[in-house]
Design a protein around this motif. Structure first.
Motif, PDB file in Angstrom:
ATOM      1  N   UNK A   1       1.722   4.950   9.941  1.00  0.00           N
ATOM      2  CA  UNK A   1       2.111   3.534  10.022  1.00  0.00           C
ATOM      3  C   UNK A   1       1.061   2.607   9.403  1.00  0.00           C
ATOM      4  N   UNK A   2      -0.211   2.937   9.554  1.00  0.00           N
ATOM      5  CA  UNK A   2      -1.274   1.992   9.209  1.00  0.00           C
ATOM      6  C   UNK A   2      -2.060   2.328   7.948  1.00  0.00           C
ATOM      7  N   UNK A   3      -2.007   3.574   7.503  1.00  0.00           N
ATOM      8  CA  UNK A   3      -2.820   3.972   6.346  1.00  0.00           C
ATOM      9  C   UNK A   3      -2.433   3.142   5.128  1.00  0.00           C
ATOM     10  N   UNK A   4      -3.454   2.653   4.436  1.00  0.00           N
ATOM     11  CA  UNK A   4      -3.268   1.837   3.235  1.00  0.00           C
ATOM     12  C   UNK A   4      -4.535   1.955   2.405  1.00  0.00           C
ATOM     13  N   UNK A   5      -4.511   1.451   1.174  1.00  0.00           N
ATOM     14  CA  UNK A   5      -5.731   1.533   0.359  1.00  0.00           C
ATOM     15  C   UNK A   5      -6.948   0.886   1.021  1.00  0.00           C
ATOM     16  N   UNK A   6      -6.714  -0.094   1.892  1.00  0.00           N
ATOM     17  CA  UNK A   6      -7.836  -0.767   2.548  1.00  0.00           C
ATOM     18  C   UNK A   6      -8.008  -0.362   4.009  1.00  0.00           C
ATOM     19  N   UNK A   7      -7.343   0.722   4.434  1.00  0.00           N
ATOM     20  CA  UNK A   7      -7.472   1.242   5.800  1.00  0.00           C
ATOM     21  C   UNK A   7      -7.693   2.753   5.729  1.00  0.00           C
ATOM     22  N   UNK A   8      -8.831   3.201   6.250  1.00  0.00           N
ATOM     23  CA  UNK A   8      -9.179   4.625   6.225  1.00  0.00           C
ATOM     24  C   UNK A   8      -9.190   5.202   7.636  1.00  0.00           C
ATOM     25  N   UNK A   9      -8.770   6.427   7.763  1.00  0.00           N
ATOM     26  CA  UNK A   9      -8.839   7.163   9.024  1.00  0.00           C
ATOM     27  C   UNK A   9      -9.787   8.337   8.828  1.00  0.00           C
ATOM     28  N   UNK A  10     -10.671   8.567   9.791  1.00  0.00           N
ATOM     29  CA  UNK A  10     -11.549   9.733   9.764  1.00  0.00           C
ATOM     30  C   UNK A  10     -11.626  10.293  11.176  1.00  0.00           C
TER      31      UNK A  10
END
Length: 157
Positions: free
Chosen positions: A77-86
């Protein structure tokens, strides 16, 4: 007098009294690194200029395992070029973590990090999720299972 002696003893060992709060909300992300399961290194440069969701977890942790579908849903839902998940795992062996990631369909990067990373972020319990803004400042911290709605609110803020 005993407190003074204790503080002097800690100072002699190079330890600061009290908990480390460098990773508290409103503070900069600590300078740490870990090995990504896909190869390469995770460090502050990995997330620079992005809102970052750092999820501290382990394969052996029942609440972490229960939270996994919510984290995958939140990523989608939230992943975008300006949002990273690690994802940041404990010191488990890479093959164990990779098997878990594959079985659960976890689509985002995962780092293997030792106690130094956990200490730098002041992680006492897992799962713990930390949201960092694009300037590298910690904006939210949640201990326990997080929902996609909660995480969306933290990322939006």
């Amino acid at each position: 007098m005993r407190i003074v002696a204790l503080l002097a003893g800690l100072a002699a060992l190079g330890a600061a009294p009290g908990p480390i709060r460098s990773a508290a909300v409103g503070h900069a992300v600590p300078a740490v690194s870990g090995s990504l399961t896909s190869g390469g290194t995770f460090d502050a440069g990995t997330i620079a200029g992005k809102v970052a969701v750092l999820n501290f977890w382990a394969t052996w942790c029942p609440p972490c395992r229960a939270e996994t579908p919510a984290m995958v849903a939140a990523y989608r839902r939230l992943h975008a070029p300006d949002v990273a998940f690690v994802g940041i795992d404990t010191t488990e062996a890479v093959p164990i973590v990779k098997t878990f990631l594959s079985a659960k369909g976890m689509p985002y990067a995962t780092a293997i990090a030792g106690p130094g990373v956990y200490n730098a972020f002041d992680i006492a319990y897992i799962p713990t999720t930390i949201v960092v803004d694009a300037r590298g400042v910690i904006r939210a911290r949640w201990v326990g299972e997080i929902t996609p709605a909660q995480l969306a609110g933290y990322v939006a803020d």
